[in-house]
Write a protein that holds these residues in place. Structure first.
Motif, PDB file in Angstrom:
ATOM      1  N   ILE A  29       0.656 -10.115   0.468  1.00  0.00           N
ATOM      2  CA  ILE A  29       1.661  -9.532   1.371  1.00  0.00           C
ATOM      3  C   ILE A  29       3.018  -9.471   0.677  1.00  0.00           C
ATOM      4  O   ILE A  29       3.726  -8.453   0.764  1.00  0.00           O
ATOM      5  N   ALA A  30       3.406 -10.534  -0.025  1.00  0.00           N
ATOM      6  CA  ALA A  30       4.701 -10.565  -0.711  1.00  0.00           C
ATOM      7  C   ALA A  30       4.780  -9.499  -1.808  1.00  0.00           C
ATOM      8  O   ALA A  30       5.812  -8.835  -1.969  1.00  0.00           O
ATOM      9  N   VAL A  31       3.703  -9.312  -2.558  1.00  0.00           N
ATOM     10  CA  VAL A  31       3.692  -8.297  -3.611  1.00  0.00           C
ATOM     11  C   VAL A  31       3.739  -6.903  -3.002  1.00  0.00           C
ATOM     12  O   VAL A  31       4.522  -6.053  -3.433  1.00  0.00           O
ATOM     13  N   LEU A  32       2.917  -6.658  -1.973  1.00  0.00           N
ATOM     14  CA  LEU A  32       2.895  -5.333  -1.343  1.00  0.00           C
ATOM     15  C   LEU A  32       4.231  -4.989  -0.679  1.00  0.00           C
ATOM     16  O   LEU A  32       4.635  -3.833  -0.653  1.00  0.00           O
ATOM     17  N   ALA A  33       4.927  -6.011  -0.175  1.00  0.00           N
ATOM     18  CA  ALA A  33       6.236  -5.789   0.449  1.00  0.00           C
ATOM     19  C   ALA A  33       7.350  -5.691  -0.585  1.00  0.00           C
ATOM     20  O   ALA A  33       8.488  -5.377  -0.243  1.00  0.00           O
ATOM     21  N   GLY A  34       7.041  -5.979  -1.836  1.00  0.00           N
ATOM     22  CA  GLY A  34       8.040  -5.924  -2.894  1.00  0.00           C
ATOM     23  C   GLY A  34       8.969  -7.130  -2.911  1.00  0.00           C
ATOM     24  O   GLY A  34      10.046  -7.073  -3.491  1.00  0.00           O
ATOM     25  N   HIS A  35       8.542  -8.225  -2.302  1.00  0.00           N
ATOM     26  CA  HIS A  35       9.380  -9.425  -2.242  1.00  0.00           C
ATOM     27  C   HIS A  35       9.273 -10.293  -3.484  1.00  0.00           C
ATOM     28  O   HIS A  35      10.160 -11.120  -3.731  1.00  0.00           O
ATOM     29  N   VAL A  36       8.189 -10.173  -4.244  1.00  0.00           N
ATOM     30  CA  VAL A  36       8.020 -10.922  -5.489  1.00  0.00           C
ATOM     31  C   VAL A  36       7.400 -10.007  -6.536  1.00  0.00           C
ATOM     32  O   VAL A  36       6.760  -9.009  -6.207  1.00  0.00           O
ATOM     33  N   GLU A  37       7.585 -10.388  -7.783  1.00  0.00           N
ATOM     34  CA  GLU A  37       6.923  -9.692  -8.880  1.00  0.00           C
ATOM     35  C   GLU A  37       5.458 -10.113  -8.903  1.00  0.00           C
ATOM     36  O   GLU A  37       5.150 -11.275  -8.630  1.00  0.00           O
ATOM     37  N   PRO A  38       4.551  -9.206  -9.235  1.00  0.00           N
ATOM     38  CA  PRO A  38       3.129  -9.551  -9.195  1.00  0.00           C
ATOM     39  C   PRO A  38       2.692 -10.568 -10.248  1.00  0.00           C
ATOM     40  O   PRO A  38       1.692 -11.249 -10.077  1.00  0.00           O
ATOM     41  N   LEU A  39       3.447 -10.707 -11.333  1.00  0.00           N
ATOM     42  CA  LEU A  39       3.030 -11.576 -12.422  1.00  0.00           C
ATOM     43  C   LEU A  39       3.480 -13.016 -12.180  1.00  0.00           C
ATOM     44  O   LEU A  39       4.628 -13.364 -12.362  1.00  0.00           O
ATOM     45  N   VAL A  40       2.579 -13.848 -11.723  1.00  0.00           N
ATOM     46  CA  VAL A  40       2.716 -15.298 -11.582  1.00  0.00           C
ATOM     47  C   VAL A  40       4.022 -15.758 -10.925  1.00  0.00           C
ATOM     48  O   VAL A  40       4.818 -16.451 -11.550  1.00  0.00           O
ATOM     49  N   PRO A  41       4.240 -15.425  -9.665  1.00  0.00           N
ATOM     50  CA  PRO A  41       5.414 -15.968  -8.973  1.00  0.00           C
ATOM     51  C   PRO A  41       5.173 -17.416  -8.554  1.00  0.00           C
ATOM     52  O   PRO A  41       4.030 -17.870  -8.505  1.00  0.00           O
ATOM     53  N   TYR A  42       6.246 -18.146  -8.268  1.00  0.00           N
ATOM     54  CA  TYR A  42       6.084 -19.488  -7.701  1.00  0.00           C
ATOM     55  C   TYR A  42       5.375 -19.358  -6.366  1.00  0.00           C
ATOM     56  O   TYR A  42       5.579 -18.389  -5.628  1.00  0.00           O
ATOM     57  N   ILE A  43       4.557 -20.340  -6.033  1.00  0.00           N
ATOM     58  CA  ILE A  43       3.858 -20.317  -4.753  1.00  0.00           C
ATOM     59  C   ILE A  43       4.859 -20.212  -3.610  1.00  0.00           C
ATOM     60  O   ILE A  43       4.685 -19.436  -2.679  1.00  0.00           O
ATOM     61  N   SER A  44       5.936 -20.989  -3.684  1.00  0.00           N
ATOM     62  CA  SER A  44       6.932 -20.989  -2.611  1.00  0.00           C
ATOM     63  C   SER A  44       7.630 -19.643  -2.471  1.00  0.00           C
ATOM     64  O   SER A  44       8.048 -19.272  -1.377  1.00  0.00           O
ATOM     65  N   ASP A  45       7.774 -18.901  -3.583  1.00  0.00           N
ATOM     66  CA  ASP A  45       8.403 -17.578  -3.514  1.00  0.00           C
ATOM     67  C   ASP A  45       7.579 -16.615  -2.673  1.00  0.00           C
ATOM     68  O   ASP A  45       8.125 -15.713  -2.038  1.00  0.00           O
ATOM     69  N   PRO A  50      10.016 -12.968   5.545  1.00  0.00           N
ATOM     70  CA  PRO A  50       9.079 -12.440   6.542  1.00  0.00           C
ATOM     71  C   PRO A  50       8.475 -11.129   6.041  1.00  0.00           C
ATOM     72  O   PRO A  50       9.154 -10.402   5.340  1.00  0.00           O
ATOM     73  N   PRO A  51       7.260 -10.809   6.361  1.00  0.00           N
ATOM     74  CA  PRO A  51       6.346 -11.463   7.288  1.00  0.00           C
ATOM     75  C   PRO A  51       5.493 -12.562   6.649  1.00  0.00           C
ATOM     76  O   PRO A  51       4.887 -13.365   7.333  1.00  0.00           O
ATOM     77  N   GLU A  52       5.468 -12.606   5.288  1.00  0.00           N
ATOM     78  CA  GLU A  52       4.577 -13.575   4.636  1.00  0.00           C
ATOM     79  C   GLU A  52       4.996 -15.027   4.879  1.00  0.00           C
ATOM     80  O   GLU A  52       4.161 -15.927   4.823  1.00  0.00           O
ATOM     81  N   SER A  53       6.268 -15.250   5.192  1.00  0.00           N
ATOM     82  CA  SER A  53       6.717 -16.630   5.415  1.00  0.00           C
ATOM     83  C   SER A  53       6.038 -17.258   6.632  1.00  0.00           C
ATOM     84  O   SER A  53       5.667 -18.433   6.609  1.00  0.00           O
ATOM     85  N   GLY A  54       5.859 -16.484   7.686  1.00  0.00           N
ATOM     86  CA  GLY A  54       5.177 -16.996   8.878  1.00  0.00           C
ATOM     87  C   GLY A  54       3.712 -17.303   8.609  1.00  0.00           C
ATOM     88  O   GLY A  54       3.202 -18.351   9.026  1.00  0.00           O
ATOM     89  N   ILE A  55       3.060 -16.394   7.906  1.00  0.00           N
ATOM     90  CA  ILE A  55       1.646 -16.593   7.572  1.00  0.00           C
ATOM     91  C   ILE A  55       1.489 -17.779   6.633  1.00  0.00           C
ATOM     92  O   ILE A  55       0.633 -18.641   6.831  1.00  0.00           O
ATOM     93  N   PHE A  56       2.364 -17.860   5.619  1.00  0.00           N
ATOM     94  CA  PHE A  56       2.337 -18.960   4.662  1.00  0.00           C
ATOM     95  C   PHE A  56       2.526 -20.297   5.378  1.00  0.00           C
ATOM     96  O   PHE A  56       1.745 -21.230   5.196  1.00  0.00           O
ATOM     97  N   GLY A  57       3.538 -20.381   6.221  1.00  0.00           N
ATOM     98  CA  GLY A  57       3.826 -21.619   6.940  1.00  0.00           C
ATOM     99  C   GLY A  57       2.675 -22.048   7.834  1.00  0.00           C
ATOM    100  O   GLY A  57       2.264 -23.210   7.824  1.00  0.00           O
ATOM    101  N   PHE A  58       2.146 -21.113   8.593  1.00  0.00           N
ATOM    102  CA  PHE A  58       1.038 -21.422   9.495  1.00  0.00           C
ATOM    103  C   PHE A  58      -0.184 -21.900   8.719  1.00  0.00           C
ATOM    104  O   PHE A  58      -0.762 -22.942   9.034  1.00  0.00           O
ATOM    105  N   MET A  59      -0.556 -21.155   7.689  1.00  0.00           N
ATOM    106  CA  MET A  59      -1.781 -21.479   6.964  1.00  0.00           C
ATOM    107  C   MET A  59      -1.648 -22.771   6.149  1.00  0.00           C
ATOM    108  O   MET A  59      -2.605 -23.543   6.056  1.00  0.00           O
ATOM    109  N   ILE A  60      -0.477 -23.033   5.600  1.00  0.00           N
ATOM    110  CA  ILE A  60      -0.294 -24.265   4.828  1.00  0.00           C
ATOM    111  C   ILE A  60      -0.266 -25.471   5.765  1.00  0.00           C
ATOM    112  O   ILE A  60      -0.764 -26.549   5.414  1.00  0.00           O
ATOM    113  N   ASN A  61       0.289 -25.320   6.957  1.00  0.00           N
ATOM    114  CA  ASN A  61       0.234 -26.424   7.924  1.00  0.00           C
ATOM    115  C   ASN A  61      -1.203 -26.734   8.326  1.00  0.00           C
ATOM    116  O   ASN A  61      -1.578 -27.905   8.471  1.00  0.00           O
TER     117      ASN A  61
END
Length: 193
Positions: A29-45, A50-61
């Motif tokens: 989701i982050a790559v498709l939204a253009g929020h991170v570079e596709p080549l090895v971003p930090y997991i937290s990045d 949003p919207p990946e932050s909500g999904i990330f938070g929910f799934m990691i919890n």
């Protein structure tokens, strides 16, 4: 002994599958939204905007909860094995469980406090999660060796210890490089230091 906890063997597999899905889903989701570079971003990045932050938070919890369940099952399994073999002190098993639960709490903190929103809390949660995780798997490797040959094979113990050593080695550069970063930022320009 094999029948003392029927039906729980799927929990560790579910933990690994769910956690992998959490990282992959937020990454895609982050790559498709253009929020991170596709080549090895930090997991937290991949879980910062949003919207990946909500999904990330929910799934990691959910992953943290599955981690707690897995560690409690491991604790109970060792306690049951230890009743007949007495290969470790019960306090060692309790200590290992407490360290593991600290790591799961750290995961929950990482999931709840995004990297850019509250960086200091996020970083403390990551340090607790990774640090406690390394200590937990090392303790579990030692416990496995203590339970040989009745409850574990030496091959399994060696595999667990190899994973522990690799984790310890990886933890050191994480601390060194994280301490050198003074700015938490995702979008960098070529002229920035």
């Amino acid at each position: 002994m094999l029948c003392c906890m029927p039906g729980v063997a799927f929990v560790p597999a579910l933990l690994v599958s769910w956690s992998s899905a959490a990282f992959i889903t937020s990454y895609v989701i982050a790559v498709l939204a253009g929020h991170v570079e596709p080549l090895v971003p930090y997991i937290s990045d991949t879980g910062t905007k949003p919207p990946e932050s909500g999904i990330f938070g929910f799934m990691i919890n959910i992953s943290a909860l599955l981690g707690v369940i897995t560690m409690c099952i491991r604790y109970l399994l060792i306690e049951k094995q230890n009743e007949s073999s007495h290969f470790i002190r019960s306090s060692c098993n309790v200590f290992s469980l407490c360290i593991g639960l600290m790591g799961c709490t750290g995961m929950g903190i990482v999931a709840t406090f995004q990297e850019l929103a509250v960086p200091s809390v996020h970083d403390i949660g990551a340090l607790v999660a990774f640090g406690s995780g390394v200590v937990y798997i090392t303790l579990q490797s030692i416990i496995s060796y203590k339970s040989c040959p009745q409850w574990n094979t030496y091959l399994m113990c060696h595999i667990r210890m190899a994973i522990s050593v690799i984790s310890c080695i990886a933890f050191i550069p994480m601390i060194v490089f994280a301490s050198k970063i003074s700015v938490t930022k995702i979008d960098w320009t070529p002229d920035e230091k």
